[in-house]
Write a protein that holds these residues in place. Structure first.
Motif, short mmCIF file in Angstrom:
data_model
loop_
_atom_site.label_atom_id
_atom_site.label_comp_id
_atom_site.label_asym_id
_atom_site.label_seq_id
_atom_site.Cartn_x
_atom_site.Cartn_y
_atom_site.Cartn_z
N UNK A 121 0.83 -1.20 0.00
CA UNK A 121 0.00 0.00 0.00
C UNK A 121 0.87 1.26 0.00
N UNK A 122 2.01 1.22 0.69
CA UNK A 122 2.91 2.38 0.67
C UNK A 122 3.43 2.63 -0.76
N UNK A 123 3.83 1.54 -1.44
CA UNK A 123 4.33 1.68 -2.81
C UNK A 123 3.24 2.18 -3.75
N UNK A 124 2.06 1.56 -3.66
CA UNK A 124 0.97 1.91 -4.58
C UNK A 124 0.53 3.36 -4.41
N UNK A 125 0.42 3.79 -3.14
CA UNK A 125 -0.02 5.18 -2.93
C UNK A 125 1.07 6.18 -3.30
N UNK A 126 2.33 5.81 -3.12
CA UNK A 126 3.41 6.71 -3.54
C UNK A 126 3.32 6.95 -5.05
N UNK A 127 3.07 5.88 -5.78
CA UNK A 127 2.96 5.98 -7.24
C UNK A 127 1.74 6.82 -7.62
N UNK A 128 0.61 6.48 -7.01
CA UNK A 128 -0.64 7.15 -7.36
C UNK A 128 -0.60 8.65 -7.01
N UNK A 129 -0.15 8.93 -5.79
CA UNK A 129 -0.18 10.33 -5.34
C UNK A 129 0.87 11.19 -6.05
N UNK A 130 1.90 10.54 -6.63
CA UNK A 130 2.92 11.33 -7.32
C UNK A 130 2.32 12.12 -8.49
N UNK A 131 1.17 11.68 -8.99
CA UNK A 131 0.49 12.37 -10.09
C UNK A 131 -0.35 13.56 -9.60
N UNK A 132 -0.74 13.50 -8.32
CA UNK A 132 -1.71 14.46 -7.80
C UNK A 132 -1.07 15.49 -6.88
N UNK A 133 -0.21 14.99 -6.00
CA UNK A 133 0.33 15.85 -4.95
C UNK A 133 1.39 16.79 -5.51
N UNK A 134 1.67 17.86 -4.76
CA UNK A 134 2.74 18.76 -5.16
C UNK A 134 4.08 18.02 -5.04
N UNK A 135 4.23 17.28 -3.95
CA UNK A 135 5.47 16.54 -3.73
C UNK A 135 5.18 15.31 -2.88
N UNK A 136 5.72 14.18 -3.29
CA UNK A 136 5.55 12.95 -2.51
C UNK A 136 6.92 12.49 -2.02
N UNK A 137 6.99 12.21 -0.72
CA UNK A 137 8.22 11.66 -0.14
C UNK A 137 7.87 10.31 0.47
N UNK A 138 8.67 9.29 0.16
CA UNK A 138 8.44 7.97 0.75
C UNK A 138 9.61 7.62 1.67
N UNK A 139 9.26 7.28 2.92
CA UNK A 139 10.27 6.92 3.92
C UNK A 139 10.15 5.43 4.18
N UNK A 140 11.28 4.72 4.08
CA UNK A 140 11.23 3.27 4.35
C UNK A 140 12.42 2.88 5.22
N UNK A 141 12.14 2.02 6.20
CA UNK A 141 13.15 1.65 7.19
C UNK A 141 14.29 0.82 6.59
N UNK A 142 13.95 0.00 5.62
CA UNK A 142 14.94 -0.93 5.07
C UNK A 142 15.59 -0.40 3.80
N UNK A 143 16.51 -1.23 3.30
CA UNK A 143 17.29 -0.85 2.13
C UNK A 143 16.55 -1.16 0.83
N UNK A 144 15.68 -2.18 0.91
CA UNK A 144 14.95 -2.62 -0.28
C UNK A 144 13.47 -2.77 0.07
N UNK A 145 12.67 -2.91 -0.97
CA UNK A 145 11.24 -3.14 -0.77
C UNK A 145 10.92 -4.61 -0.99
N UNK A 146 10.04 -5.14 -0.17
CA UNK A 146 9.62 -6.51 -0.36
C UNK A 146 8.21 -6.59 -0.94
N UNK A 147 7.64 -5.44 -1.24
CA UNK A 147 6.31 -5.41 -1.86
C UNK A 147 6.39 -5.92 -3.30
N UNK A 148 5.29 -5.83 -4.04
CA UNK A 148 5.24 -6.33 -5.41
C UNK A 148 6.41 -5.75 -6.22
N UNK A 149 7.19 -6.62 -6.88
CA UNK A 149 8.39 -6.16 -7.61
C UNK A 149 8.09 -5.07 -8.65
N UNK A 150 6.95 -5.16 -9.33
CA UNK A 150 6.59 -4.15 -10.33
C UNK A 150 6.44 -2.77 -9.69
#
Lengths: 107, 334
Positions: B162-191
């Motif tokens: 959900x963090x990945x999907x909303x970052x992608x979606x909101x990047x079209x709408x918001x003035x600026x999107x920042x995504x903060x993640x604790x780890x080095x890589x994402x384990x969500x859907x590879x796409x």
């Protein structure tokens, strides 16, 4: 029967006698000792409510699986010592393990 | 005000099947669930897992069981309030009840059925100072309507889908999107992970890995998010909105304060009819407890059948209940 120690934030330890011949995983053992663990998903590595930290004896347990990493990754606070108790099945080799009960959701 | 015979709190498998058992007795049902979709844990936690102990449905996938239950109860036309949490039940002078949700929906009913599993699914909250202070003042735990974030500076935290999907979606709408993640890589859907990396690379979003949110700042309204990176360096990110997305976890919630008999986060019931210590309030499925309780879906189905027979007298006090098999009478729908 083996012993696993539960360490509180204060450093105080409680020793649990853990059977290794009953097919229980560590989450089920902790529940049997009436620790307040939700275990919502019942042991499928899907809910992360049985999160623990392994303080001593990490070499005695199998490495973290992909399924376990996936779910740990979605949690707000974990450490390199984090595991899911439901994915650990106590055996003779785990005698002397020291764990801390993780960030269970306070209910 | 919604008017119904029976208000069922919880739209998991047991709550859904309770609609069927009520329908056979010509009692109408309204379901309330904190999640935006029906199915409870089966939809939220393990939709793709096979369940082996549903009689007559060997190895059925959790999502298929829910789909089948919806088909089974369709003719009884249940109504729903989804994405709402029940806050209170008010007894009326005529012994009927009004159920109120957090969105101020009111449901007038004769009987309340708690089929709430382990409670309502609430967002997991990270340990961030001032988090609760800024709730409703810039902190949201879900994206209900993305338009609200148009032209805003949005900070998201989390590494799941959900963090990945909303970052992608909101990047079209918001003035600026920042995504903060604790780890080095994402384990969500590879796409989705690849897409986020690409957006970060092309400067469309700001991505901070191995970084955690520590605190929130603002004067009455959120205006900055304080983060700390792996080198323990702290810095501030300007923000109109902060959306932590760390999944959901069940909480018993307000049910604990309704004066019902409770033992270890479960509601005590009489196994004669699964009634609670309060008249006209029943509890079925994982939420209840009694000597010999097994938390199985099939036990919840059984409890629903027995419970509805008992509830009949409150909905139709003038009528005598006669038990009928569906093989003899079919199902008399509304």
């Amino acid at each position: 029967m083996i012993s696993i120690a539960i360490e509180k934030e204060t450093g105080e330890q409680t020793l649990l006698e853990v059977p290794v011949d009953m097919g229980l995983n560590l989450m089920e053992v902790l529940k049997a000792y009436e620790y307040d663990i939700l275990a919502t998903c019942g042991g499928m590595a899907l809910c992360a409510t049985c999160h623990i930290e392994v303080l001593e004896g990490s070499e005695k347990i199998p490495p973290v699986s992909d399924a376990e990493l996936d779910i740990l990754d979605t949690m707000p606070a974990t450490s390199e010592r984090s595991r899911l108790a439901c994915q650990l099945r106590p055996d003779e080799g785990m005698d002397g393990l020291v764990i801390r009960l993780g960030t269970f959701d306070e209910n | 005000m919604i008017t119904t015979d029976i208000c069922i709190i919880g739209a998991g498998p047991v709550g859904l099947f309770a609609v069927f058992e009520a329908g056979l007795l010509k009692m109408r049902c309204h379901l309330v669930d904190a999640l935006p979709e029906v199915g409870g844990q089966l939809t939220e936690i393990y939709p793709k897992k096979p369940i082996y102990d549903i009689p007559g449905a060997p190895g059925i996938l959790a999502e298929d069981l829910i789909r089948n239950l919806l088909v089974q109860i369709e003719d009884f036309r249940p109504t729903y309030s989804l994405g709402e949490r029940v806050e209170a039940i008010q007894k009326q002078p005529d012994n009927s009840m009004i159920v109120r949700t957090n969105e101020d929906t009111q449901i007038h009913c004769q009987v309340v059925v708690l089929a709430a599993g382990l409670g309502s699914f609430e967002p997991r909250k990270p340990a961030v100072s001032n988090l609760e202070y800024f709730e409703g003042k810039g902190v949201n735990y879900m994206v209900k309507s993305p338009e609200l974030f148009r032209a805003q500076k949005v900070v998201l935290a989390g590494g799941g889908d959900s963090a990945l999907d909303w970052a992608i979606y909101l990047s079209e709408i918001a003035e600026r999107v920042t995504l903060i993640h604790r780890n080095e890589t994402f384990r969500g859907a590879p796409d989705s992970a690849a897409k986020v990396m690409e957006l970060a690379h092309s400067g469309k979003i700001d991505l901070f890995l191995q970084t955690q949110v520590k605190g929130l700042g603002g004067n009455g309204r959120l205006n900055s998010v304080e983060v700390v990176d792996q080198n323990k360096k702290h810095f501030q990110i300007p923000a109109d909105s902060f959306i932590p997305l760390f999944g959901l976890s069940p909480k018993l919630g307000p049910i604990a304060n309704w004066g019902l008999g409770i033992d270890k986060s479960a509601v005590l019931v009489n196994t004669l009819d699964y009634s609670t210590t309060e008249a006209r309030i029943y509890a079925i499925g994982d939420i209840n407890t009694y000597p010999g309780k097994l938390k199985l879906i099939l036990c919840g189905f059984h409890e629903a059948a027995i419970m509805m027979q008992s509830a009949f007298k409150f909905v139709y006090p003038e009528q005598k209940l006669s038990f009928k098999y569906t093989t003899v009478n079919g199902i008399n729908t509304f």
